[in-house]
Design a protein around this motif. Structure first.
Motif, PDB file in Angstrom:
ATOM      1  N   ALA A 105       0.881  -1.251   0.077  1.00 56.72           N
ATOM      2  CA  ALA A 105      -0.101  -0.119  -0.231  1.00 56.72           C
ATOM      3  C   ALA A 105       0.936   1.277   0.003  1.00 56.72           C
ATOM      4  N   LEU A 106       1.966   1.254   0.770  1.00 60.71           N
ATOM      5  CA  LEU A 106       2.855   2.411   0.791  1.00 60.71           C
ATOM      6  C   LEU A 106       3.361   2.707  -0.676  1.00 60.71           C
ATOM      7  N   LEU A 107       3.531   1.711  -1.633  1.00 62.00           N
ATOM      8  CA  LEU A 107       3.885   2.066  -2.847  1.00 62.00           C
ATOM      9  C   LEU A 107       3.452   3.188  -3.654  1.00 62.00           C
ATOM     10  N   PHE A 108       2.316   3.518  -3.118  1.00 58.89           N
ATOM     11  CA  PHE A 108       1.393   4.601  -3.593  1.00 58.89           C
ATOM     12  C   PHE A 108       2.188   6.036  -3.266  1.00 58.89           C
ATOM     13  N   ILE A 109       2.884   5.888  -2.136  1.00 58.22           N
ATOM     14  CA  ILE A 109       3.041   7.387  -1.489  1.00 58.22           C
ATOM     15  C   ILE A 109       4.556   7.566  -1.480  1.00 58.22           C
ATOM     16  N   LEU A 110       5.051   6.194  -1.304  1.00 58.16           N
ATOM     17  CA  LEU A 110       6.729   6.468  -1.010  1.00 58.16           C
ATOM     18  C   LEU A 110       7.600   7.013  -2.188  1.00 58.16           C
ATOM     19  N   PRO A 111       7.333   6.778  -3.268  1.00 53.37           N
ATOM     20  CA  PRO A 111       8.106   7.407  -4.301  1.00 53.37           C
ATOM     21  C   PRO A 111       7.854   9.109  -4.312  1.00 53.37           C
ATOM     22  N   ALA A 112       6.391   9.476  -4.232  1.00 53.92           N
ATOM     23  CA  ALA A 112       6.086  10.872  -4.037  1.00 53.92           C
ATOM     24  C   ALA A 112       6.696  11.473  -2.854  1.00 53.92           C
ATOM     25  N   LEU A 113       6.730  10.640  -1.952  1.00 54.00           N
ATOM     26  CA  LEU A 113       7.382  11.188  -0.624  1.00 54.00           C
ATOM     27  C   LEU A 113       8.764  11.552  -0.994  1.00 54.00           C
ATOM     28  N   GLY A 114       9.532  10.618  -1.692  1.00 55.01           N
ATOM     29  CA  GLY A 114      10.998  11.009  -1.823  1.00 55.01           C
ATOM     30  C   GLY A 114      11.375  12.035  -2.818  1.00 55.01           C
ATOM     31  N   ILE A 115      10.427  12.083  -3.889  1.00 57.58           N
ATOM     32  CA  ILE A 115      10.382  13.433  -4.693  1.00 57.58           C
ATOM     33  C   ILE A 115      10.416  14.744  -4.104  1.00 57.58           C
ATOM     34  N   LEU A 116       9.202  14.606  -3.165  1.00 58.36           N
ATOM     35  CA  LEU A 116       8.890  15.720  -2.338  1.00 58.36           C
ATOM     36  C   LEU A 116       9.961  16.023  -1.392  1.00 58.36           C
ATOM     37  N   ILE A 117      10.702  15.228  -0.640  1.00 58.89           N
ATOM     38  CA  ILE A 117      11.972  15.663  -0.001  1.00 58.89           C
ATOM     39  C   ILE A 117      13.006  16.197  -1.033  1.00 58.89           C
ATOM     40  N   THR A 118      13.241  15.496  -1.820  1.00 54.29           N
ATOM     41  CA  THR A 118      14.215  15.995  -3.050  1.00 54.29           C
ATOM     42  C   THR A 118      13.671  17.508  -3.393  1.00 54.29           C
ATOM     43  N   TYR A 119      12.705  17.671  -3.679  1.00 54.18           N
ATOM     44  CA  TYR A 119      12.357  19.228  -4.210  1.00 54.18           C
ATOM     45  C   TYR A 119      12.526  19.960  -3.041  1.00 54.18           C
ATOM     46  N   ALA A 120      12.105  19.552  -1.681  1.00 55.75           N
ATOM     47  CA  ALA A 120      12.433  20.875  -0.651  1.00 55.75           C
ATOM     48  C   ALA A 120      13.785  21.183  -0.464  1.00 55.75           C
ATOM     49  N   MET A 121      14.658  20.015  -0.601  1.00 53.03           N
ATOM     50  CA  MET A 121      16.100  20.051  -0.613  1.00 53.03           C
ATOM     51  C   MET A 121      16.595  21.078  -1.581  1.00 53.03           C
ATOM     52  N   LYS A 122      16.134  20.982  -2.757  1.00 55.74           N
ATOM     53  CA  LYS A 122      16.372  21.785  -3.880  1.00 55.74           C
ATOM     54  C   LYS A 122      16.158  23.180  -3.641  1.00 55.74           C
ATOM     55  N   LYS A 123      14.702  23.284  -3.143  1.00 52.24           N
ATOM     56  CA  LYS A 123      14.249  24.733  -3.127  1.00 52.24           C
ATOM     57  C   LYS A 123      14.572  25.547  -1.799  1.00 52.24           C
ATOM     58  N   TRP A 124      14.670  24.763  -0.773  1.00 47.74           N
ATOM     59  CA  TRP A 124      15.040  25.591   0.486  1.00 47.74           C
ATOM     60  C   TRP A 124      16.350  25.262   1.085  1.00 47.74           C
ATOM     61  N   VAL A 125      16.744  24.605   0.549  1.00 48.78           N
ATOM     62  CA  VAL A 125      18.539  24.275   1.282  1.00 48.78           C
ATOM     63  C   VAL A 125      19.596  24.713   0.140  1.00 48.78           C
ATOM     64  N   ILE A 126      19.566  23.954  -0.984  1.00 49.69           N
ATOM     65  CA  ILE A 126      20.523  24.639  -2.146  1.00 49.69           C
ATOM     66  C   ILE A 126      19.953  25.632  -2.728  1.00 49.69           C
ATOM     67  N   ARG A 127      18.694  25.908  -2.942  1.00 52.21           N
ATOM     68  CA  ARG A 127      18.013  27.022  -3.592  1.00 52.21           C
ATOM     69  C   ARG A 127      18.635  27.006  -5.090  1.00 52.21           C
ATOM     70  N   ASP A 128      18.217  25.984  -5.615  1.00 51.58           N
ATOM     71  CA  ASP A 128      18.610  25.866  -6.851  1.00 51.58           C
ATOM     72  C   ASP A 128      17.962  24.800  -7.670  1.00 51.58           C
ATOM     73  N   SER A 129      17.546  24.801  -8.987  1.00 56.96           N
ATOM     74  CA  SER A 129      16.799  24.005  -9.613  1.00 56.96           C
ATOM     75  C   SER A 129      17.447  23.423 -10.853  1.00 56.96           C
ATOM     76  N   ILE A 130      18.730  23.405 -10.993  1.00 63.21           N
ATOM     77  CA  ILE A 130      19.550  23.038 -11.980  1.00 63.21           C
ATOM     78  C   ILE A 130      19.370  21.277 -12.228  1.00 63.21           C
TER      79      ILE A 130
END
Length: 483
Positions: free
Chosen positions: A64-89
């Motif tokens: 059941a978690l297969l529905f949300i795990l990939p999206a969670l990983g992508i969300l964490i990665t996006y948050a890192m790019k936006k608020w930590v490294i502040r770069d979208s390259i």
């Protein structure tokens, strides 16, 4: 603390003074290889531990978690790019080629760690993307920033960048030759003694790092069980033609899905859409989880029960060859879809592993189908899977030599060198006639910035007028005569 800072400052000054010394430059390439090796080691270890932790802690609800795990990983990665490294390259080979072409081989410092960290969350939580591109990007970024720190010229910085890329490939596969070939073939580094020796040093160092800790391939390793037979040549040629069109499908589909997602302007909507679609795919086909080498290992070892796993609608696949062929066709067609969705919706990863896995599945399915139709064992599915891997890398990455030596080194021998050479050559010729640009170079070619593959453009682009303009001319008085 002040003493350490003073020592570091003195070393920096000393290194700048000695930057033109050949031995010092070779030492720098060794350092780049060492760091790239540890980056590869850390990346794969972190992905292993995260994946195993998630599976063990959620074993009862994992499906059941297969529905949300990939999206969670992508969300964490996006948050890192936006608020930590502040770069979208981008964090892939495309960005390395762009740095060589337009940024004097300079890459941003954060890419040394951000590429690896983003890949850990993306792939560790199920994203269907490869780990090779992030570690190549991180190694290249370290080489580039070391060169910037030493204040070396563009040519030397490009070599250190290539050293990091080569060491990343060699470390993650334990394939030092393939690492060198990749730097020359994909990054288009000039093959001279000046560039070749440092890349060899870095590639070898990267391999040693992972070999000391793992003793074998980090991602994938296989020993050939069946020798090559001349009677198999027609089958290998047919496979090459098939792989050529699979490679074209892979490239076109990836770029098409990437274009579709680029039209979604809101990032959270992009993550939600991508996560939902990929979650459904993963629920039906768990084999799409991660980079896919585990599924290839099951195929090559003949463990079809583990490979079939718990694929929805395929639980009772048992000995049904028709269902197995249906499952394989679906996976071949959907692997690139899963990969493109993962990356396009915000994840960090590459297409190296997905293309290799797609080729392996195609090769295995081809041999399995031939044996099924013949009603007897005619050709080795394992051998054809390996050749399929190399051939698909040749078609998707436009890197026939990289695919060839990668498989030759992974299998610890050259028993399949003839079919490998045939397959990668045929695939490369067919694909190149239809699509002149690889999945790495397509976007750069579209905007006219692909100068790494055009030496004349590269020379003119980095040529400084003040270095060639004659300005110390002798003035001639108007009244002067020829006498």
């Amino acid at each position: 603390m002040s003493q350490a800072k003073g020592f570091f400052h003195k070393f920096h000054l000393w290194s700048i003074v000695n930057r033109n010394d050949r031995k010092f430059f070779l030492f720098c390439s060794l350092v780049v290889g060492l760091i790239a090796g540890f980056l590869a080691l850390g990346l794969k270890s972190a992905v292993f531990y995260l994946r195993d932790f998630v599976i063990s802690e959620s074993s009862n609800h994992f499906r059941a978690l297969l529905f949300i795990l990939p999206a969670l990983g992508i969300l964490i990665t996006y948050a890192m790019k936006k608020w930590v490294i502040r770069d979208s390259i981008r964090h892939n080979v495309h960005s390395i080629l762009h740095a060589i072409s337009r940024r004097n081989s300079m890459m941003k410092k954060h890419k040394i760690f951000s590429s690896v960290l983003g890949a850990v969350f993306t792939a560790g939580l199920g994203g269907s993307a490869g780990l090779e591109s992030p570690v190549i990007s991180s190694g290249a970024a370290f080489g580039s920033n070391l060169g910037r720190w030493l204040r070396i010229n563009y040519k030397e910085m490009t070599v250190l960048l290539a050293c990091g890329s080569a060491a990343g490939i060699s470390a993650i596969f334990n394939t030092p030759i393939a690492g060198v070939i990749f730097a020359i073939e994909v990054l288009m580094i000039d093959l001279t003694r000046f560039s070749l020796i440092p890349i060899l040093v870095a590639s070898t160092t990267g391999t040693i790092v992972t070999y000391v800790f793992y003793g074998e391939g980090i991602l994938f390793e296989y020993t050939i069980l069946h020798s090559f037979s001349g009677s198999d040549i027609p089958y290998y040629l047919l496979l090459a033609v098939l792989i050529a069109f699979v490679s074209l499908y892979f490239t076109k589909t990836f770029l098409w899905i990437e274009k579709l997602f680029s039209k979604i302007k809101k990032n959270f909507l992009k993550i939600a859409v991508g996560g939902l679609i990929f979650g459904v795919l993963l629920f039906i086909f768990p084999q799409l989880y991660g980079e896919g080498y585990l599924s290839v290992t099951h195929l090559l070892s003949g463990d079809l029960k583990s490979f079939n796993g718990e694929a929805f609608m395929f639980e009772e696949i048992g000995t049904s060859r028709t269902l197995f062929i249906t499952l394989m066709v679906a996976l071949i067609l959907l692997k690139v879809v899963a990969t493109s969705i993962t990356i396009s919706s915000g994840g960090i990863g590459g297409v190296f592993a997905p293309s290799a896995v797609t080729g392996a599945m195609t090769g295995y399915l081809f041999a399995f189908s031939v044996n099924y139709i013949a009603g007897e064992y005619v050709i080795s599915p394992g051998n054809f899977a390996l050749v399929g891997m190399a051939a698909c890398l040749s078609g998707v990455l436009h890197a026939p030599l990289t695919g060839l030596f990668l498989i030759a080194e992974i299998t610890s021998g050259y028993e399949l060198i003839v079919p490998l050479m045939m397959a990668v050559t045929v695939v490369f010729i067919i694909v190149k006639l239809i699509e002149p640009h690889s999945i790495f170079t397509f976007h750069l070619a579209q905007i006219g910035e692909l100068i790494t593959h055009h030496k004349d453009k590269a020379v003119l682009n980095f040529l400084k007028i003040e270095n060639v303009l004659e300005n110390n001319l002798q003035k001639v008085p108007v009244e002067a005569n020829l006498g």
